[in-house]
Design a protein around this motif. Structure first.
Motif, PDB file in Angstrom:
ATOM      1  N   THR A   1       0.857  -1.195   0.000  1.00  0.00           N
ATOM      2  CA  THR A   1       0.000   0.000   0.000  1.00  0.00           C
ATOM      3  C   THR A   1       0.891   1.243   0.000  1.00  0.00           C
ATOM      4  O   THR A   1       2.115   1.157   0.014  1.00  0.00           O
ATOM      5  CB  THR A   1      -0.915   0.009   1.231  1.00  0.00           C
ATOM      6  OG1 THR A   1      -0.104  -0.100   2.417  1.00  0.00           O
ATOM      7  CG2 THR A   1      -1.895  -1.146   1.191  1.00  0.00           C
TER       8      THR A   1
ATOM      9  N   SER B   1      -1.212   3.489  -4.268  1.00  0.00           N
ATOM     10  CA  SER B   1      -2.069   4.632  -4.583  1.00  0.00           C
ATOM     11  C   SER B   1      -1.213   5.840  -4.961  1.00  0.00           C
ATOM     12  O   SER B   1       0.012   5.756  -5.040  1.00  0.00           O
ATOM     13  CB  SER B   1      -2.966   4.954  -3.385  1.00  0.00           C
ATOM     14  OG  SER B   1      -2.185   5.187  -2.227  1.00  0.00           O
TER      15      SER B   1
ATOM     16  N   SER C   1      -3.664   6.945  -9.491  1.00  0.00           N
ATOM     17  CA  SER C   1      -4.527   7.996 -10.062  1.00  0.00           C
ATOM     18  C   SER C   1      -3.636   9.061 -10.703  1.00  0.00           C
ATOM     19  O   SER C   1      -2.461   8.838 -10.951  1.00  0.00           O
ATOM     20  CB  SER C   1      -5.416   8.588  -8.968  1.00  0.00           C
ATOM     21  OG  SER C   1      -4.626   9.078  -7.889  1.00  0.00           O
TER      22      SER C   1
ATOM     23  N   SER D   1      -1.775  -2.712  -4.002  1.00  0.00           N
ATOM     24  CA  SER D   1      -2.807  -1.702  -3.720  1.00  0.00           C
ATOM     25  C   SER D   1      -2.158  -0.334  -3.570  1.00  0.00           C
ATOM     26  O   SER D   1      -2.530   0.473  -2.714  1.00  0.00           O
ATOM     27  CB  SER D   1      -3.574  -2.072  -2.441  1.00  0.00           C
ATOM     28  OG  SER D   1      -4.249  -3.304  -2.593  1.00  0.00           O
TER      29      SER D   1
ATOM     30  N   ASN E   1      -6.026   0.807 -13.442  1.00  0.00           N
ATOM     31  CA  ASN E   1      -5.820   1.814 -12.407  1.00  0.00           C
ATOM     32  C   ASN E   1      -6.899   2.873 -12.554  1.00  0.00           C
ATOM     33  O   ASN E   1      -7.939   2.619 -13.171  1.00  0.00           O
ATOM     34  CB  ASN E   1      -4.417   2.419 -12.532  1.00  0.00           C
ATOM     35  CG  ASN E   1      -3.334   1.516 -11.955  1.00  0.00           C
ATOM     36  OD1 ASN E   1      -3.226   1.362 -10.749  1.00  0.00           O
ATOM     37  ND2 ASN E   1      -2.531   0.908 -12.825  1.00  0.00           N
ATOM     38  N   GLY E   2      -6.686   4.041 -11.998  1.00  0.00           N
ATOM     39  CA  GLY E   2      -7.654   5.129 -12.116  1.00  0.00           C
ATOM     40  C   GLY E   2      -7.041   6.347 -12.761  1.00  0.00           C
ATOM     41  O   GLY E   2      -7.370   7.491 -12.405  1.00  0.00           O
TER      42      GLY E   2
ATOM     43  N   ASN F   1      -8.739   2.283 -17.475  1.00  0.00           N
ATOM     44  CA  ASN F   1      -8.472   3.503 -16.729  1.00  0.00           C
ATOM     45  C   ASN F   1      -9.585   4.499 -17.029  1.00  0.00           C
ATOM     46  O   ASN F   1     -10.679   4.104 -17.454  1.00  0.00           O
ATOM     47  CB  ASN F   1      -7.097   4.068 -17.116  1.00  0.00           C
ATOM     48  CG  ASN F   1      -5.963   3.357 -16.409  1.00  0.00           C
ATOM     49  OD1 ASN F   1      -5.735   3.558 -15.223  1.00  0.00           O
ATOM     50  ND2 ASN F   1      -5.223   2.518 -17.138  1.00  0.00           N
TER      51      ASN F   1
ATOM     52  N   ASN G   1      -3.306  -1.626  -9.742  1.00  0.00           N
ATOM     53  CA  ASN G   1      -3.132  -0.928  -8.474  1.00  0.00           C
ATOM     54  C   ASN G   1      -4.271   0.069  -8.326  1.00  0.00           C
ATOM     55  O   ASN G   1      -5.303  -0.043  -8.999  1.00  0.00           O
ATOM     56  CB  ASN G   1      -1.768  -0.234  -8.437  1.00  0.00           C
ATOM     57  CG  ASN G   1      -0.638  -1.182  -8.074  1.00  0.00           C
ATOM     58  OD1 ASN G   1      -0.506  -1.582  -6.926  1.00  0.00           O
ATOM     59  ND2 ASN G   1       0.179  -1.547  -9.053  1.00  0.00           N
ATOM     60  N   ASN G   2      -4.103   1.043  -7.447  1.00  0.00           N
ATOM     61  CA  ASN G   2      -5.099   2.108  -7.269  1.00  0.00           C
ATOM     62  C   ASN G   2      -4.496   3.459  -7.628  1.00  0.00           C
ATOM     63  O   ASN G   2      -4.801   4.484  -7.003  1.00  0.00           O
ATOM     64  CB  ASN G   2      -5.593   2.123  -5.815  1.00  0.00           C
ATOM     65  CG  ASN G   2      -6.284   0.840  -5.424  1.00  0.00           C
ATOM     66  OD1 ASN G   2      -7.045   0.270  -6.209  1.00  0.00           O
ATOM     67  ND2 ASN G   2      -6.024   0.355  -4.220  1.00  0.00           N
TER      68      ASN G   2
END
Length: 652
Positions: free
Chosen positions: A357, A381, A405, A379, A426-427, A450, A402-403
């Motif tokens: 994380t 970010s 952004s 995970s 991902n985002g 995405n 993953n997360n």
């Protein structure tokens, strides 16, 4: 995986010495040595039994030993003392008269195609110091007669896949001179004989890639190289205390070793390569497990290790330190420690498939030698740190699942050596920056799943070596550009699940070598999901103290996926003329007109045109497509019959 290269020692000698050596060498090479008559007769019988299509033994005539390929003879007696026939494409059985060369000290027959069993009569060659039969097709068992070779220093039998049985009980104590034993890549089973754990002269032991079982014990001699990988060994890790000042390579990968990693392993002062991957190691890594700066490659992947990543795994200096660190496929949790960014020599970092994380450390750009970063399936970010462009030698950046952004930074164009870029699942939002045109080395690009948007810009056209491109499941819009099918090396293109509109581009269909390769590959029938499955495997090899060899393998059908968009108009006939295409999905659009002829698409395995507005007759030549296993024409206005030899089809 790593290759061990022995270090070279250079000594400075006077020019006069070199001149003298050259003169002596020249006189030795030009000297004529009469080949012993009995030895000559035995060699000719040996040759009469083997096939020699490359004529590697064509020089075996006359009586001058120095002209016979692969032979060395004693100057005074002419008796053969060395035979080296490595990699001459020889095959057949070994004539027993070869065993009459009683003064033979070196016998190397490696990398040929010799068959049959290892001759029992080899036990008569009691002056042998080196016996190398590796990479042939010998079968059966190692004959007990070899235990009479009391002078042997090297016994190399690896790469004979039909050679097996149990490892002989005597193999560790039949020769007090034995330094190297290589039985790897064979079919040996049973346990490691006790004699090998106590063989005092043994330095190099390779039993890898067999079917050995039983508990792993400690060795009581100072080994330099130990490879027991790819067996079924169990038990816990010993300390290898007798090798504390000698062991350089330790490979125990792909066994069933359990328990934690004992801190005593870090006491191996000379260790450069440690591979404990694909076992059942568990528990957290002790903070006291810190290896010396001599360690180059550490692979602990595919285990059950847990807890935080170690803050310090190895000592490092300005000139030495870890080159490869692989902790992937474990259960590590927490953040990526900043200490990792102090491993200045690091060239490959694999931390994927864990429970990590937090953010990617901004100081990762300090690792200027990095060629591979794989942090996928965690995970993590935050955004991709801009500082990552400091890794200017990067060849692969893999951050998928993953997360993450933020946006794709325009400055990433500094990574002009990058071949693999995967930020899928991902985002990440925004548009593809025009500056990414600077990443001219890109071959694998995956931006799928995405929140990317905007029109496709011409930056992508600069990726001239592109083999795989996925922009699927984003928010891209606008029309598909005319250059869409102009990549010579493209193998798979996936733009599905966006908002592309307008017509399918018509033209330039003959550029891609994969899409136009009409050679039919006989492949087994697979379900639809398997046909469109993509796999990218990255591999690295540490070849010496400072160099890492990078490679990747793309496993994919040749395919195009433009499904689930807003495309309309007719399907270009040129698209259905791609002889090498194996997968084509145009479903869930608003395409109309008739389905073009499929007769040229002899490698086609899956075709989905469902959920469009196509009309007219179904093509009458579908039954000729011998590789087709999935066909979906449903939810159109088509009529006619479809006949498939195998697979699944749907028309409605």
């Amino acid at each position: 995986m790593s290759n061990f290269v022995r270090p070279c020692t250079l000594q400075f000698l006077s020019p006069l010495f070199f001149v003298l050596v050259l003169l002596l060498g020249a006189s030795y090479q030009s000297a004529s040595v009469d080949l012993n008559r009995e030895d000559k007769a035995s060699l000719l019988l040996f040759r009469s039994w083997i096939q020699d299509p490359a004529h590697g033994l064509s020089s075996w005539f006359g009586s001058n030993c120095t002209t016979w390929a692969g032979l060395v003879c004693q100057n005074h007696t002419g008796q053969v003392i060395s035979i080296n026939l490595r990699k001459l494409n020889l095959s057949g059985h070994i004539h027993p008269n070869l065993c009459n060369l009683l003064f033979l000290e070196t016998l190397i027959l490696s990398e040929n195609g010799f068959t049959g069993q290892i001759p029992l009569c080899f036990g008569r060659l009691q002056n042998l110091k080196t016996l190398d039969l590796s990479h042939n097709r010998f079968g059966g068992v190692v004959p007990d007669s070899l235990m009479r070779l009391g002078q042997l220093k090297e016994l190399i039998l690896n790469g004979n896949h039909d050679l097996g049985g149990v490892v002989p009980w005597w193999v560790g104590n039949f020769s007090t001179n034995m330094e190297r034993l290589d039985l790897g890549f064979n079919s040996f089973h049973g346990t490691i004989p006790e004699s090998l754990f106590n063989s005092k002269s043994l330095k190099y032991l390779d039993l890898g890639n067999n079917n050995l079982s039983g508990d792993l014990h400690d060795f009581f001699q100072p080994l330099v190289f130990l490879n027991l990988s790819s067996n079924s060994l169990s038990g816990t890790l010993p300390c290898f205390s007798a090798s504390i000042r000698s062991l350089i390579v330790l490979n125990l990968a792909m066994n069933s070793i359990v328990g934690g990693i004992p801190t005593c392993i870090a006491s191996l002062e000379e260790l450069t390569h440690l591979n404990l991957s694909s076992n059942h190691l568990n528990f957290a890594i002790s903070p006291r497990l810190v290896f010396s700066e001599k360690l180059l490659a550490l692979d602990l992947s595919f285990n059950d290790l847990s807890g935080p990543l170690p803050t310090k795994i190895a000592e490092t200096t300005e000139k030495s330190g870890l080159v490869l660190l692989d902790l992937s496929h474990n259960c590590f949790s927490g953040g990526i420690p900043l200490k990792i960014t102090e491993l200045k020599s690091l060239q490959a970092l694999f931390l994927s498939h864990n429970l990590l994380t937090g953010e990617i450390p901004a100081r990762i750009g300090n690792l200027t030698y990095l060629q591979v970063i794989d942090l996928s399936r965690n995970s993590l970010s935050g955004s991709i740190p801009l500082n990552i462009v400091g890794c200017f030698q990067l060849l692969a950046l893999v951050l998928n699942n993953n997360n993450l952004s933020g946006q794709i930074q325009p400055e990433l164009d500094a990574l002009d050596s990058l071949k693999v870029l995967d930020i899928s699942n991902n985002g990440i939002s925004g548009e593809i920056p025009l500056t990414l045109a600077g990443c001219k080395s890109l071959e694998i690009v995956d931006f799928s799943s995405n929140n990317l948007s905007g029109n496709l810009n011409d930056a992508i056209t600069k990726w001239s070596n592109l083999r795989y491109l996925s922009l699927a499941r984003n928010k891209f819009s606008g029309s598909l550009p005319s250059w869409l099918f102009t990549f010579e090396e493209i193998q798979m293109m996936d733009f599905s699940g966006n908002k592309f509109s307008g017509l399918l581009p018509n033209g330039n269909f003959n550029i891609s070598s994969e899409f136009n390769n009409g050679d039919v590959r006989r492949l087994p029938a697979e379900p639809f999901l398997a046909i469109r499955n993509i796999e990218i495997k990255i591999s690295v090899v540490v070849v010496d103290n400072s160099e890492l060899s990078f490679n990747y393998h793309l496993s994919s059908n040749a395919g195009i996926d433009l499904s689930d968009n807003l495309l309309h108009g007719e399907i270009p006939r040129g698209l259905f003329g791609l002889q090498g295409l194996e997968y084509l999905n145009l479903s869930y659009n608003s395409l109309d007109g008739q389905v073009p002829s499929l007769e040229k698409m002899q490698r086609l395995r899956a075709l989905d045109l469902s959920h469009n507005s196509l009309s007219g007759q179904t093509p009458g030549n579908i039954s000729r497509l011998k590789e087709l296993v999935l066909l979906n024409f449903s939810y159109n206005s088509l009529s006619g019959f479809v006949s498939l030899e195998r697979g699944v089809w749907k028309v409605s």
